[in-house]
Design an enzyme around this catalytic site. Structure first.
Site, PDB file in Angstrom:
ATOM      1  N   ASP A 179      -3.155   7.361   4.435  1.00  0.00           N
ATOM      2  CA  ASP A 179      -2.575   6.576   4.688  1.00  0.00           C
ATOM      3  C   ASP A 179      -3.255   6.027   5.855  1.00  0.00           C
ATOM      4  O   ASP A 179      -3.933   6.417   6.440  1.00  0.00           O
ATOM      5  CB  ASP A 179      -1.281   6.442   5.111  1.00  0.00           C
ATOM      6  CG  ASP A 179      -0.257   5.095   4.351  1.00  0.00           C
ATOM      7  OD1 ASP A 179      -0.992   4.089   4.582  1.00  0.00           O
ATOM      8  OD2 ASP A 179       0.509   4.802   4.946  1.00  0.00           O
ATOM      9  N   GLU A 180      -3.292   4.367   6.100  1.00  0.00           N
ATOM     10  CA  GLU A 180      -3.667   4.111   7.651  1.00  0.00           C
ATOM     11  C   GLU A 180      -4.816   4.835   7.975  1.00  0.00           C
ATOM     12  O   GLU A 180      -5.304   4.899   9.079  1.00  0.00           O
ATOM     13  CB  GLU A 180      -2.157   4.164   8.721  1.00  0.00           C
ATOM     14  CG  GLU A 180      -1.145   4.010   8.668  1.00  0.00           C
ATOM     15  CD  GLU A 180      -0.468   2.608   8.385  1.00  0.00           C
ATOM     16  OE1 GLU A 180      -1.062   1.696   8.566  1.00  0.00           O
ATOM     17  OE2 GLU A 180       0.351   1.993   8.392  1.00  0.00           O
ATOM     18  N   LYS A 224       1.278  -1.565   0.542  1.00  0.00           N
ATOM     19  CA  LYS A 224       0.002   0.359  -0.205  1.00  0.00           C
ATOM     20  C   LYS A 224       0.745   1.115  -0.047  1.00  0.00           C
ATOM     21  O   LYS A 224       0.325   2.500  -0.633  1.00  0.00           O
ATOM     22  CB  LYS A 224      -1.050   0.056   1.735  1.00  0.00           C
ATOM     23  CG  LYS A 224      -0.514  -0.113   2.777  1.00  0.00           C
ATOM     24  CD  LYS A 224      -1.391   0.194   3.701  1.00  0.00           C
ATOM     25  CE  LYS A 224      -1.211  -0.025   4.737  1.00  0.00           C
ATOM     26  NZ  LYS A 224      -0.034   0.360   5.415  1.00  0.00           N
ATOM     27  N   THR A 225       1.984   0.890   0.104  1.00  0.00           N
ATOM     28  CA  THR A 225       2.507   2.618   0.556  1.00  0.00           C
ATOM     29  C   THR A 225       3.273   2.427  -0.504  1.00  0.00           C
ATOM     30  O   THR A 225       3.125   3.823  -0.860  1.00  0.00           O
ATOM     31  CB  THR A 225       4.531   2.179   1.304  1.00  0.00           C
ATOM     32  OG1 THR A 225       4.204   1.539   2.561  1.00  0.00           O
ATOM     33  CG2 THR A 225       5.155   3.255   1.628  1.00  0.00           C
ATOM     34  N   ARG A 257       5.370  -8.296  10.180  1.00  0.00           N
ATOM     35  CA  ARG A 257       5.883  -7.768  10.150  1.00  0.00           C
ATOM     36  C   ARG A 257       7.359  -8.396   9.251  1.00  0.00           C
ATOM     37  O   ARG A 257       8.261  -7.726   8.825  1.00  0.00           O
ATOM     38  CB  ARG A 257       6.855  -7.328  11.249  1.00  0.00           C
ATOM     39  CG  ARG A 257       5.800  -6.057  11.924  1.00  0.00           C
ATOM     40  CD  ARG A 257       5.372  -4.685  11.214  1.00  0.00           C
ATOM     41  NE  ARG A 257       3.971  -5.571  10.487  1.00  0.00           N
ATOM     42  CZ  ARG A 257       3.459  -5.310   9.343  1.00  0.00           C
ATOM     43  NH1 ARG A 257       4.068  -4.375   9.301  1.00  0.00           N
ATOM     44  NH2 ARG A 257       1.939  -5.353   8.970  1.00  0.00           N
ATOM     45  N   GLN A 281      -5.271  -3.995  10.474  1.00  0.00           N
ATOM     46  CA  GLN A 281      -4.749  -3.967  11.741  1.00  0.00           C
ATOM     47  C   GLN A 281      -4.044  -2.798  12.097  1.00  0.00           C
ATOM     48  O   GLN A 281      -3.734  -1.714  12.441  1.00  0.00           O
ATOM     49  CB  GLN A 281      -2.980  -3.214  10.284  1.00  0.00           C
ATOM     50  CG  GLN A 281      -2.451  -4.287   9.378  1.00  0.00           C
ATOM     51  CD  GLN A 281      -1.355  -4.449   9.139  1.00  0.00           C
ATOM     52  OE1 GLN A 281      -0.440  -3.791   9.159  1.00  0.00           O
ATOM     53  NE2 GLN A 281      -1.331  -4.749   7.389  1.00  0.00           N
TER      54      GLN A 281
END
Ligand SMILES: Nc1ncnc2c1ncn2[C@@H]1O[C@H](COP(=O)(O)OP(=O)(O)OP(=O)(O)O)[C@@H](O)[C@H]1O
Length: 782
Positions: A225-226, A33-34, A617, A256
């Site tokens: 974002d997020e 997504k980044t 992660r 998340q």
């Protein structure tokens, strides 16, 4: 342009090129997504969209910086530098500075950090003569913060029956009063806390429609974002800004969402479809980061959550290693096992330190891992410790800066008025503060007129206050002509701070002076960097620097010299990061899931999401560990493996070494009868029931069994045949010893000489003990 589009999968490309209208990008962990956000912005610029009309809101400043750099590579610095990109707090702090007069604030308003906020609250609790054991600053702050994030102002608070009854139930009925006083104090100090930056933006947009209209026009494209971790206040700001052009793109992963304790509302992402019915949905489901086993294990756990948007997260990488589960007898041993495993992996895989992260649920767990890594000479960095900017000498100087820029900043005033010592004592200050409170003035204003406000203040004291004010005013004359560095240097010198530290010849004094030098160097770099970047929206001024410092997040505090080190951090801080090898430690019930978050299904779901974030992660290998015994408030307590272990599909786990029949990995090879490790496991079945040592003689942790059975082994070595008296200095690391009460154990560390020699011993029957040989008569094993 084509070249960078080719670096995207088909779905990612779709999410990049369809840039008009509302878009919801649901992106599984590691699904890029980044990358998508970065390329979407680059694509917009490439299509001729003005950079200043793009607003991109990220979770950390570091993420914004990295994205900007990547965009610069694609479209050039000239374009990327004019983007409005940063965290909610930093972007809206800038907007608030530009519009501050409308809300009655100075444009140089101070941003209070948590320490300042707690100090204000403490002062109010004292002033109101409330019980400081009940009205603890942290608890009060959390109530106020939650009110602000739900846009409940002090006035509205009193009529909010929910809030009032919650306070009554928590036996803190005076929160509404404290909140009102707190807001007044901040206002007259020209200060905003972090939550105010969002609350006041909302107030600005509500009360000044023309201001809102200006920014609605300006921001043609909004990207967030997020999104799963936005709170109500942030949600409203975004929605208001997007109503005009409706080109809003939010990216997130409901799985998340881990910040509900800070007011994040998972509903924001779940309800996007209702807010923008004609939205386009893009689902990024391929995980490019982790092996199949990692992704599958994470999926098998998160599937237990009822509340989620359906998506399939998969990996096309190799299946990879199973997730290894390490079972330790004690927290100490857990530390040693993890350090040993890191050491071994470095040798085997030729990995570097920066490839590793140790993730835990609470900060307090860091010490054990710091100790064990230090013992193995493995360099590490801990996130979230006392930040450089919170060190006393640094905060002192920063407060001078603040006071020079904003004389009404009460917290800064109190901190520096008598530093260096100017003979302004506590009595004088409490009179000034009382006068300020009574008249609704800032401390600065009250101090200037103190003789007329409180006739008991002596002439001498009033003169000293006036002298102090003269220094600050004199420094303020430099603001217009100096850049941040020159102004900072002048303040550090003329305030007497540098001289004061120079007089202190102790090692501590020298190191404080070095820290100040580091701060000034940092300011110089800031100035140089801003000049180089020719930022359109600002000069390299000192208030700009202060703002950058105030709004740093943990992720932003990474120092270049810390690059090749093992990272130790909470799972919360690991959000958005990736490491080749991840150790997820302390997998015990009441630790993870946390004791504080096991009361409702919602809380447990959030803990599960945390676990999901942690495991995902890892790129190549994830390891989980837990201890059967852990020190709690100075006494060893037995622990139960986390329920999450049971929830992961067994086929993705390698329980190998934690099998009691095969304990070779364990540094301790305890007999089945050792005290302290027995526990009722509440009927847990696989995967870990088989790891619990059978315990015919149930011994609780308070009942210490001193004798090991014949033939038992300790630390994988046979127990010494006999134990004899010896000289203190013979007791060195690694030897077996016997203690009258604790039984047989092994020395972990030893320091000092003769009777003052201090040793730390691990006794299987009694846990770890630190003993002074002067008092503890130890026999050595032969
Ligand atoms: N199309 C692609 N091809 C190959 N690698 C990719 C692709 N897209 C992303 N990646 C890589 O996958 C990894 C994860 O990407 P990124 O960090 O953008 O994911 P994310 O969705 O932000 O993850 P998370 O939400 O878990 O933090 C990165 O190392 C990135 O370079």
């Amino acid at each position: 342009m084509e070249e960078f589009l080719s670096q995207l999968s088909d779905t990612q490309r779709e999410a990049v090129v369809n840039f008009t209208g509302p878009s919801l990008i649901i992106a599984g962990a590691g699904s890029g997504k980044t990358r998508v956000l970065t390329y979407r912005i680059a694509y917009l610029l490439n299509q001729g969209v003005q950079p200043s009309s793009i607003l991109a809101l990220t979770f950390t400043n570091k993420a914004a910086k990295e994205m900007k750099e990547r965009i610069a590579v694609t479209v050039g610095v000239a374009q990327s530098k004019r983007l409005r990109m940063g965290t909610f707090h930093s972007i809206f702090a800038q907007i608030l500075r530009a519009e501050a007069d409308k809300l009655g604030y100075p444009s140089s308003f101070t941003i209070y950090d948590t320490t300042d906020v707690k100090s204000v609250i403490k002062a109010i609790v004292k002033e109101k003569k409330l019980d400081d054991q009940i009205y603890k600053p942290g608890a009060v702050l959390s109530r106020i913060s939650s009110a602000k994030n739900n846009l409940v102002t002090p006035m509205a608070y009193r009529s909010n029956s929910g809030a009032m009854s919650q306070d009554a139930a928590a036996k803190m009925p005076m929160i509404a009063d404290i909140y009102t006083a707190y807001a007044q104090k901040c206002y007259k100090s020209g200060a905003m806390d972090f939550d105010d930056l969002l609350l006041n933006t909302n107030i600005l947009f509500r009360d000044f429609p023309e201001v809102l209209a200006k920014y609605q026009q300006l921001f043609n494209f909004i990207l967030v974002d997020e999104y799963q971790d936005t709170n109500y206040s942030q949600y409203l700001i975004v929605n208001k800004l997007a109503t005009h052009h409706k080109n809003i793109c939010v990216v997130g992963d409901d799985a998340q969402s881990i910040y509900s304790f800070r007011g994040a509302k998972i509903e924001n992402i779940l309800n996007f479809r209702n807010d923008y019915p004609n939205y386009k949905l893009f689902k990024l489901e391929q995980n490019y980061r982790s092996t199949q086993n990692i992704v599958n294990a994470a999926n098998s756990l998160i599937a237990k959550n009822k509340n989620q948007i359906k998506k399939v997260s998969y990996s096309e990488k190799e299946s990879g290693d199973l997730i290894k589960v390490l079972r330790a007898y004690t927290d100490q041993e857990e530390g040693l096992m993890v350090a040993a495993s890191i050491h071994q992996t470095i040798l085997q895989d030729q990995a570097t330190y920066q490839n590793f992260a140790i993730l835990y649920r609470t900060n307090a767990q860091s010490r054990i891992f710091e100790d064990s890594l230090r013992k193995k000479n493995i360099p590490y960095k801990v996130y979230g410790g006392l930040s450089f900017y919170q060190r006393k000498e640094i905060k002192d100087l920063l407060c001078y800066f603040r006071l020079v820029l904003n004389h009404n900043d009460d917290e800064a005033y109190k901190r520096v008025v008598n530093f260096p010592a100017r003979g302004i004592g506590e009595t004088t200050m409490s009179r000034v503060e009382a006068a300020a409170s009574a008249k609704g003035l800032s401390i600065w204003e009250a101090a200037l007129n103190i003789r007329s406000l409180d006739s008991e203040v002596k002439d001498g004291a009033a003169r000293k206050l006036a002298d102090f004010a003269a220094i600050i005013k004199d420094l303020a004359t430099e603001i217009v002509t100096s850049d941040a560095y020159n102004l900072a240097l002048t303040i550090a010198t003329k305030s007497g701070v540098i001289n004061d530290l120079r007089m202190d010849k102790s090692q501590e004094g020298t190191s404080k002076l070095e820290n100040l030098e580091a701060l000034l160097n940092g300011i110089r770099e800031f100035v140089d960097e801003m000049k180089r970047a020719e930022e359109p929206d600002g000069e390299p001024t000192l208030d700009r620097f202060l703002e950058t410092v105030s709004l740093l997040t943990d992720a932003d505090k990474d120092k270049p010299e810390d690059k090749n080190k093992v990272t130790i951090m909470t799972i919360h801080s690991a959000k958005g990061l990736e490491f080749k090898y991840v150790y997820l430690v302390g997998l015990e019930d009441e630790l993870f899931p946390s004791r504080m978050s096991m009361n409702t299904e919602q809380e447990l779901e959030e803990e599960r999401r945390l676990f999901y974030v942690a495991i995902t992660r890892a790129e190549r290998r994830a390891t989980i560990s837990y201890a059967l015994q852990r020190y709690k408030w100075g006494t060893p307590a037995t622990c139960r493996p986390s329920r999450f272990l049971k929830e992961i599909d067994e086929q993705f786990l390698d329980m190998g070494d934690s099998d009691p029949d095969n304990e070779s990995n364990s540094l301790l090879n305890l007999s089945t009868q050792n005290g302290g490790f027995t526990k009722n496991y509440g009927g847990f079945s696989n995967p870990y029931q088989k790891n619990v040592p059978a315990s015919p003689n149930k011994i609780t942790s308070t009942e210490v069994k001193t004798k090991l059975p014949a033939g038992a082994t300790v630390f994988n070595e046979p127990i010494a045949k006999q134990f004899v008296e010896c000289a203190e200095n013979d007791i060195v690391e690694g030897v077996q010893v016997e203690h009258e009460r604790f039984g047989i154990g092994k020395v972990i560390t030893a320091e000092g000489d003769g009777p003052n020699r201090k040793v730390t011993v691990f006794f299987p029957a009694a846990g770890q003990k630190t003993l002074l040989l002067k008092f503890a008569k130890l026999k050595i094993g032969l």
